[in-house]
Write a protein that holds these residues in place. Sequence first.
Motif, mmCIF file in Angstrom:
data_model
loop_
_atom_site.group_PDB
_atom_site.id
_atom_site.type_symbol
_atom_site.label_atom_id
_atom_site.label_comp_id
_atom_site.label_asym_id
_atom_site.label_seq_id
_atom_site.Cartn_x
_atom_site.Cartn_y
_atom_site.Cartn_z
ATOM 1 N N ASN A 68 38.249 50.395 41.346
ATOM 2 C CA ASN A 68 38.459 49.820 42.666
ATOM 3 C C ASN A 68 37.221 50.047 43.510
ATOM 4 O OD1 ASN A 68 39.323 48.806 45.046
ATOM 5 N ND2 ASN A 68 40.932 50.299 45.391
ATOM 6 N N ALA B 231 36.627 47.805 46.037
ATOM 7 C CA ALA B 231 36.878 46.915 47.171
ATOM 8 C C ALA B 231 36.231 47.503 48.411
ATOM 9 C CB ALA B 231 38.381 46.758 47.383
ATOM 10 N N LYS C 224 36.491 43.668 34.766
ATOM 11 C CA LYS C 224 37.784 43.830 35.428
ATOM 12 C C LYS C 224 37.728 44.697 36.689
ATOM 13 C CE LYS C 224 40.333 43.018 31.218
ATOM 14 N NZ LYS C 224 41.380 43.452 30.311
ATOM 15 N N ASN D 22 37.433 45.680 40.623
ATOM 16 C CA ASN D 22 37.853 45.082 41.889
ATOM 17 C C ASN D 22 36.678 45.183 42.848
ATOM 18 O OD1 ASN D 22 38.923 44.332 44.320
ATOM 19 N ND2 ASN D 22 40.568 45.820 44.329
ATOM 20 N N THR E 150 36.456 43.049 45.543
ATOM 21 C CA THR E 150 36.821 42.246 46.711
ATOM 22 C C THR E 150 36.187 42.839 47.959
ATOM 23 O OG1 THR E 150 38.893 43.472 47.006
ATOM 24 C CG2 THR E 150 39.010 41.440 45.739
ATOM 25 N N GLU F 170 35.699 39.096 34.161
ATOM 26 C CA GLU F 170 37.016 39.217 34.792
ATOM 27 C C GLU F 170 37.023 40.101 36.039
ATOM 28 O OE1 GLU F 170 40.407 39.719 32.141
ATOM 29 O OE2 GLU F 170 39.102 39.207 30.454
ATOM 30 N N ALA F 171 35.882 40.360 36.631
ATOM 31 C CA ALA F 171 35.833 41.130 37.880
ATOM 32 C C ALA F 171 36.351 40.259 39.023
ATOM 33 C CB ALA F 171 34.410 41.584 38.180
ATOM 34 N N ASP F 172 37.072 40.876 39.943
ATOM 35 C CA ASP F 172 37.571 40.160 41.121
ATOM 36 C C ASP F 172 36.489 40.227 42.190
ATOM 37 O OD1 ASP F 172 38.855 39.065 43.293
ATOM 38 O OD2 ASP F 172 40.644 40.324 43.124
ATOM 39 N N THR G 36 36.409 38.121 44.912
ATOM 40 C CA THR G 36 36.866 37.409 46.100
ATOM 41 C C THR G 36 36.306 38.072 47.345
ATOM 42 O OG1 THR G 36 38.915 36.907 44.910
ATOM 43 C CG2 THR G 36 38.918 36.537 47.288
ATOM 44 N N ARG H 246 34.547 31.501 39.486
ATOM 45 C CA ARG H 246 35.698 32.105 40.163
ATOM 46 C C ARG H 246 35.382 32.637 41.560
ATOM 47 N NH1 ARG H 246 33.990 35.590 36.278
ATOM 48 N NH2 ARG H 246 33.718 37.757 36.861
ATOM 49 N N THR I 220 31.180 33.686 49.501
ATOM 50 C CA THR I 220 30.822 34.226 48.188
ATOM 51 C C THR I 220 30.045 33.210 47.359
ATOM 52 O OG1 THR I 220 32.743 35.688 48.213
ATOM 53 C CG2 THR I 220 31.715 35.287 46.082
#
Length: 93
Positions: free
Chosen positions: A12, A14, A30, A32, A34, A50-52, A54, A74, A86
Amino acid sequence: ARLIESTMWVENMADANLTAALIDRLTFDKANLTKANLADAILTSSRFYEADITWADFSNAIIDRYQVSLLCKRASGVNSTTGVETRESLGCR
């Protein structure tokens, strides 16, 4: 910050402020990311499967071209701290 040759699985990060960080050969699979700020970071040979991402800001970051093409598939949102989109920060078409 300096992060070199590490693996981050489902970490995480974020809201992380990694502005101007040296991040070499890091695996963000993978993760996070964000709302993370990676502006001006050096992200050479790093991987983001597959990292988020956003709302993340990659403005002027140095990222391998292949990774940018995957991230653009993405990328979405606007970073609430920097106000940068982004997709725009990655130079997506």
